[in-house]
Structure formats: structure tokens, C-alpha cells
Design a protein around this motif. Sequence first.
Motif, PDB file in Angstrom:
ATOM      1  N   VAL A 228       0.813  -1.128  -0.086  1.00 33.21           N
ATOM      2  CA  VAL A 228       0.031   0.015   0.041  1.00 33.21           C
ATOM      3  C   VAL A 228       0.856   1.194  -0.045  1.00 33.21           C
ATOM      4  N   GLY A 229       0.876   1.830  -0.928  1.00 31.91           N
ATOM      5  CA  GLY A 229       1.729   3.182  -1.174  1.00 31.91           C
ATOM      6  C   GLY A 229       3.004   3.018  -2.037  1.00 31.91           C
ATOM      7  N   ALA A 230       3.102   3.820  -3.111  1.00 27.69           N
ATOM      8  CA  ALA A 230       4.034   3.834  -3.967  1.00 27.69           C
ATOM      9  C   ALA A 230       5.045   4.938  -3.905  1.00 27.69           C
TER      10      ALA A 230
ATOM     11  N   VAL B  67       9.544   4.375  -0.388  1.00 29.91           N
ATOM     12  CA  VAL B  67       9.812   3.403   0.469  1.00 29.91           C
ATOM     13  C   VAL B  67       8.880   2.234   0.077  1.00 29.91           C
ATOM     14  N   GLY B  68       7.882   2.359  -0.515  1.00 30.29           N
ATOM     15  CA  GLY B  68       7.049   1.393  -0.936  1.00 30.29           C
ATOM     16  C   GLY B  68       7.620   0.765  -2.468  1.00 30.29           C
ATOM     17  N   LEU B  69       8.345   1.723  -3.169  1.00 29.25           N
ATOM     18  CA  LEU B  69       9.202   1.291  -4.314  1.00 29.25           C
ATOM     19  C   LEU B  69      10.372   0.467  -3.970  1.00 29.25           C
TER      20      LEU B  69
ATOM     21  N   GLY C 285       5.638   7.914  -6.321  1.00 30.32           N
ATOM     22  CA  GLY C 285       6.575   8.772  -6.018  1.00 30.32           C
ATOM     23  C   GLY C 285       6.454   9.498  -4.485  1.00 30.32           C
ATOM     24  N   GLY C 286       4.964   9.203  -4.218  1.00 30.66           N
ATOM     25  CA  GLY C 286       4.625   9.697  -2.900  1.00 30.66           C
ATOM     26  C   GLY C 286       4.957  11.288  -2.476  1.00 30.66           C
ATOM     27  N   GLN C 287       5.398  11.632  -1.538  1.00 33.29           N
ATOM     28  CA  GLN C 287       5.636  12.961  -1.072  1.00 33.29           C
ATOM     29  C   GLN C 287       6.904  13.718  -2.299  1.00 33.29           C
TER      30      GLN C 287
ATOM     31  N   GLN D  37      -5.993   4.524  -7.144  1.00 31.20           N
ATOM     32  CA  GLN D  37      -7.037   3.778  -6.322  1.00 31.20           C
ATOM     33  C   GLN D  37      -6.567   3.685  -4.803  1.00 31.20           C
ATOM     34  N   GLU D  38      -7.331   4.012  -4.108  1.00 31.49           N
ATOM     35  CA  GLU D  38      -6.961   4.042  -2.613  1.00 31.49           C
ATOM     36  C   GLU D  38      -7.285   2.619  -2.208  1.00 31.49           C
ATOM     37  N   VAL D  39      -6.623   2.081  -1.207  1.00 28.40           N
ATOM     38  CA  VAL D  39      -6.717   0.875  -0.581  1.00 28.40           C
ATOM     39  C   VAL D  39      -7.908   1.131   0.521  1.00 28.40           C
TER      40      VAL D  39
ATOM     41  N   ILE E  16       6.189   0.430   6.896  1.00 25.80           N
ATOM     42  CA  ILE E  16       7.532   0.898   6.589  1.00 25.80           C
ATOM     43  C   ILE E  16       7.369   2.372   6.419  1.00 25.80           C
ATOM     44  N   GLY E  17       8.443   3.126   6.394  1.00 25.32           N
ATOM     45  CA  GLY E  17       8.444   4.459   5.810  1.00 25.32           C
ATOM     46  C   GLY E  17       7.801   5.269   6.955  1.00 25.32           C
ATOM     47  N   ASP E  18       7.401   6.650   6.600  1.00 24.61           N
ATOM     48  CA  ASP E  18       6.784   7.476   7.559  1.00 24.61           C
ATOM     49  C   ASP E  18       5.633   7.003   8.294  1.00 24.61           C
TER      50      ASP E  18
ATOM     51  N   LYS F 222      11.807  10.006  10.737  1.00 21.63           N
ATOM     52  CA  LYS F 222      11.218  10.089   8.990  1.00 21.63           C
ATOM     53  C   LYS F 222      12.006  10.507   8.146  1.00 21.63           C
ATOM     54  N   LEU F 223      13.013   9.517   7.676  1.00 21.04           N
ATOM     55  CA  LEU F 223      13.703   9.996   6.729  1.00 21.04           C
ATOM     56  C   LEU F 223      13.893   8.837   5.587  1.00 21.04           C
ATOM     57  N   ILE F 224      14.064   9.070   4.555  1.00 20.73           N
ATOM     58  CA  ILE F 224      13.998   8.130   3.293  1.00 20.73           C
ATOM     59  C   ILE F 224      14.939   6.966   3.490  1.00 20.73           C
TER      60      ILE F 224
HETATM   61  C1  FAD Z   1       9.586  19.384   1.606  1.00 17.17           C
HETATM   62  C2  FAD Z   1      10.056  18.064   1.897  1.00 17.17           C
HETATM   63  C3  FAD Z   1      11.523  17.672   1.869  1.00 17.17           C
HETATM   64  C4  FAD Z   1      12.024  16.521   2.286  1.00 17.17           C
HETATM   65  N1  FAD Z   1      13.262  16.252   2.269  1.00 17.17           N
HETATM   66  C5  FAD Z   1      13.919  15.143   2.528  1.00 17.17           C
HETATM   67  C6  FAD Z   1      15.375  14.778   2.689  1.00 17.17           C
HETATM   68  O1  FAD Z   1      16.062  15.707   2.217  1.00 17.17           O
HETATM   69  N2  FAD Z   1      15.738  13.653   3.134  1.00 17.17           N
HETATM   70  C7  FAD Z   1      14.822  12.502   3.435  1.00 17.17           C
HETATM   71  O2  FAD Z   1      15.333  11.473   3.826  1.00 17.17           O
HETATM   72  N3  FAD Z   1      13.535  12.880   3.499  1.00 17.17           N
HETATM   73  C8  FAD Z   1      12.828  14.108   3.169  1.00 17.17           C
HETATM   74  N4  FAD Z   1      11.682  14.105   3.395  1.00 17.17           N
HETATM   75  C9  FAD Z   1      10.822  13.166   3.681  1.00 17.17           C
HETATM   76  C10 FAD Z   1      10.680  11.983   2.760  1.00 17.17           C
HETATM   77  O3  FAD Z   1       9.967  12.642   1.550  1.00 17.17           O
HETATM   78  C11 FAD Z   1       9.627  11.116   3.282  1.00 17.17           C
HETATM   79  O4  FAD Z   1      10.226  10.304   4.621  1.00 17.17           O
HETATM   80  C12 FAD Z   1       9.402   9.951   2.453  1.00 17.17           C
HETATM   81  O5  FAD Z   1       8.834  10.488   1.251  1.00 17.17           O
HETATM   82  C13 FAD Z   1       8.586   8.837   2.971  1.00 17.17           C
HETATM   83  O6  FAD Z   1       8.310   7.900   2.248  1.00 17.17           O
HETATM   84  P1  FAD Z   1       7.099   7.011   2.066  1.00 17.17           P
HETATM   85  O7  FAD Z   1       7.020   6.118   0.951  1.00 17.17           O
HETATM   86  O8  FAD Z   1       7.245   6.346   3.413  1.00 17.17           O
HETATM   87  O9  FAD Z   1       5.655   7.770   2.119  1.00 17.17           O
HETATM   88  P2  FAD Z   1       5.071   8.708   1.014  1.00 17.17           P
HETATM   89  O10 FAD Z   1       6.234   9.313   0.330  1.00 17.17           O
HETATM   90  O11 FAD Z   1       4.505   9.693   1.770  1.00 17.17           O
HETATM   91  O12 FAD Z   1       4.253   7.963   0.125  1.00 17.17           O
HETATM   92  C14 FAD Z   1       3.209   7.149   0.838  1.00 17.17           C
HETATM   93  C15 FAD Z   1       2.121   7.091  -0.379  1.00 17.17           C
HETATM   94  O13 FAD Z   1       1.025   6.074   0.039  1.00 17.17           O
HETATM   95  C16 FAD Z   1      -0.032   6.394  -0.647  1.00 17.17           C
HETATM   96  N5  FAD Z   1      -0.933   6.234   0.224  1.00 17.17           N
HETATM   97  C17 FAD Z   1      -1.243   6.327   1.361  1.00 17.17           C
HETATM   98  N6  FAD Z   1      -2.496   5.583   1.892  1.00 17.17           N
HETATM   99  C18 FAD Z   1      -2.879   4.978   0.864  1.00 17.17           C
HETATM  100  C19 FAD Z   1      -4.167   4.102   0.828  1.00 17.17           C
HETATM  101  N7  FAD Z   1      -5.124   3.772   1.776  1.00 17.17           N
HETATM  102  N8  FAD Z   1      -4.275   3.623  -0.568  1.00 17.17           N
HETATM  103  C20 FAD Z   1      -3.498   3.965  -1.552  1.00 17.17           C
HETATM  104  N9  FAD Z   1      -2.310   4.764  -1.284  1.00 17.17           N
HETATM  105  C21 FAD Z   1      -2.142   5.267  -0.065  1.00 17.17           C
HETATM  106  C22 FAD Z   1       0.348   7.997  -0.730  1.00 17.17           C
HETATM  107  O14 FAD Z   1      -0.954   8.374  -1.601  1.00 17.17           O
HETATM  108  C23 FAD Z   1       1.566   8.296  -1.035  1.00 17.17           C
HETATM  109  O15 FAD Z   1       1.922   8.140  -2.499  1.00 17.17           O
HETATM  110  C24 FAD Z   1      11.194  15.454   2.760  1.00 17.17           C
HETATM  111  C25 FAD Z   1       9.632  15.793   2.887  1.00 17.17           C
HETATM  112  C26 FAD Z   1       9.245  17.072   2.676  1.00 17.17           C
HETATM  113  C27 FAD Z   1       7.682  17.376   2.671  1.00 17.17           C
END
Ligand code: FAD
Length: 349
Positions: free
Chosen positions: A16-18, A21-23, A46-48, A91-93, A291-293, A302-304
Motif C-alpha cells: 500500500v503506497g508507491a 519506501v514502497g518502491l 513517488g509519494g511526497q 486507487q485508494e486501498v 515501513i516508512g513515514d 522520518k527519513l527516506i
Molecule cells: C519538502 C520535503 C522535503 C524533504 N526532504 C527530505 C530529505 O532531504 N531527506 C529525507 O530523507 N527525507 C525528506 N523528506 C521526507 C521524505 O519525503 C519522506 O520521509 C518519504 O517521502 C517517506 O516515504 P514513504 O514512501 O514512507 O511515504 P510517502 O512518500 O508519503 O508515500 C506514501 C504513499 O502512500 C499512498 N497511500 C497512503 N495511503 C494509501 C491508501 N490507503 N491507498 C493507496 N495509497 C495510499 C500515498 O498516496 C503516497 O503516495 C522531505 C519531505 C518533504 C515534505
Amino acid sequence: MNETAAAAIQTECLIVGAGPVGLFAVFELGLLGMKCEIVDSLAHPGGQCTELYPDKPIYDIPALPVCGAQELIDRLLEQIKPFHAGFHLGQEVSAVARQASGRFTVETAAGTRFDAGSVIIAGGLGSFQPRRLLVPDAERFEGTQLHYRVQRAEEFHDRDVLVAGGGDSALDWVLEFCGKARSVSLVHRRAEFRAQPASVARMKALAAEGRIRFHEGTIQSLASSDGRLSGATILRTDKSTVEVGCELVLACFGLHPKLGPIANWGLALEKKALKVDTERFQTSEPGIFAIGDINTYPGKKKLILSGFHEAALAAFGVQHYVYPAKRQFLQYTTTSPVMRERLGVAPPQ
Ligand SMILES: Cc1cc2nc3c(=O)[nH]c(=O)nc-3n(C[C@H](O)[C@H](O)[C@H](O)COP(=O)(O)OP(=O)(O)OC[C@H]3O[C@@H](n4cnc5c(N)ncnc54)[C@H](O)[C@@H]3O)c2cc1C
């Protein structure tokens, strides 16, 4: 297995989530020989990184002194190509339920069903939802005459259209609809825009030619006639009001993340994050990993980078859950013939 499960897409792991971290979880599962499906509520991976800061540089990815956020996602997509994950975007899970067998039935709001051996939640801050137009009665028209995204651009042709917002989406659609819609009005709360300068210049030129109308202000209320949306009252920044006739409103106020349905899956939460162990990053529910945020544990950052580490250990956790009898041992991509084969690269010399 029951009939509905038989009709579902079978997979060893549903992610759940691309986001980044999901990728990366696709990659780690792939190295261990497991195939997965990945779902995201956004129309693109690509998420955030992609949604919030695509052009910003990231400096703390190991061995990449600097990497653009979108570039990081592009590199991850390239890296996971050998593993042919099934992508289900836009699509939202909505639901995750355990079957008697220990497998999971996962459903999306769009009606896609999965029969998954395990689930990895990499939902970040939650699924991105459009910011809504907050005026009385707005919800009455949502999905019919009030839209937050364009599904079929042709539906706006030959209609009186009001676009709200000051970012790239709003400007792009104003330029796209100009000459195709019967009339196009743009409303934005201030004279400055957060869009490509070329788009802003083009919009201003069209307004000067009288081909579109620009109102600096906010939508105060919607008007209807015979139950159909017929116009909007705009409160201008100088406090005067103006009536704009329109049949369709497109509100492009951006997206904001919402934990959404994940909060209802019966998993232990702490401050809106999923509690996990740090051995496998498993949630309170065996077979469901986070996993991830989205997760929390003592010392969580909360770091990549942290999310990538969590993805690697969760993949081993998934393998153990799905194939409990399988012996686990660490292999290096440098020297493991089986991993090299999975990656589609030449065997080690
Ligand atoms: C401006 C900014 C700068 C940053 N700079 C850095 C940096 O320099 N270094 C660093 O390490 N981190 C940085 N971060 C933080 C980093 O972007 C996050 O830690 C990272 O994106 C987390 O990845 P993730 O895959 O866990 O979650 P996300 O990137 O949040 O992706 C989660 C995905 O899950 C999807 N999702 C959630 N719920 C559902 C559901 N029910 N059904 C379907 N899809 C769903 C969302 O749509 C989203 O696409 C920064 C963040 C911001 C906002």
C-alpha cells in the motif's frame, strides 16, 4: 478459498503506497524472489517526493551527493524494473481483512480485489486527498458539477467553466479549456501564482484579450437553479462581490495527506502512526508490515534512508510469514548467482 478470493488478483505481497519506501520494498522483495502488487491513491508513483517537492534536491541519500526528488523516484523505478511489480495507481486501498488461511483480502475503492499472502503498508503521511471547496452546499455538486480533478477534459468543452486555484493545475486547465469551453473564468485569492511563469504570462495575455476572465478573490457561495449548479458568487479582495455564471467548477487547491482508511484496519496506532517491531517492522497484526513515514517505534526518524532499511528487513519478515519453512540466509548481490539472475544481470565471474 472462497469464490470472491478466487476472482481476486493473487500476490505474495500487496504494498500500500508507491512512495520511495514502497518502491524500494518492491526491490527487496524481488531480491528474495517474491513478486508483489503495489497500489497508490495518486495517479503516479513517488509519494511526497513527486507530489510535494519534485524539483528540490535531496542530499542525504547514501552515495548520491545530490539527487532531485523526482530523479530519486525515476532511479527507483528503473531499479525495480526487473521485478515486474503490478502497479494499480489512482486507487485508494479501502479495506484489508484477514482470511481464515492467514492470507489477506485487500480491496480498493475502485473495486480492485487482491488475495495477498502478506501486506506491507508504506502509506507515508496517508493518501493524498484533494483540498475541498468549503462553501455551503458544495458537497451536493461534488462529482457532477464540482470537480477536484479532470477525468475527461471533453466534459468541459462547450460549457461555462469556473476554475479555482493558483498553481500549475489550475493554470494548465485554464489554458487547455480556453477556446474549447464556452467561457472560462479563473478565480484565485491573490494576484501572485505558484505556477510556471510561462503559464501565468499566457493566462494574463488571454485575460487582456478578453478570452478568459480572471477574478482575484475567493468563491463565497454557489448558486443553483432547479437543483443544478448555475453560478458562483466571488468575494473580491476589495470586499466587493461579483456573480459568475458557470455550469462546472474545477477546484484545484492541491492535495493534502490523510491517514484515511488505514486507521480503520484494527492495527495498533500511536499518534496516527502504526506501531511496529524493529526486527521485521511487523504491525500488531501478523503478516501486515508497515515501513516508512507511516510507522513508529522508539527512535523513529522520518527519513527516506530509514525507510529503505525498514523495507529490507520487512522483506525478510514477509518471506518468513509467507514461507515459514524456508531457510533464510543473507546473500550479496555482488556474488549471489540467484540474485544476479533475478536482477537479470550476468552471473558473477
Ligand atoms: C519538502 C520535503 C522535503 C524533504 N526532504 C527530505 C530529505 O532531504 N531527506 C529525507 O530523507 N527525507 C525528506 N523528506 C521526507 C521524505 O519525503 C519522506 O520521509 C518519504 O517521502 C517517506 O516515504 P514513504 O514512501 O514512507 O511515504 P510517502 O512518500 O508519503 O508515500 C506514501 C504513499 O502512500 C499512498 N497511500 C497512503 N495511503 C494509501 C491508501 N490507503 N491507498 C493507496 N495509497 C495510499 C500515498 O498516496 C503516497 O503516495 C522531505 C519531505 C518533504 C515534505
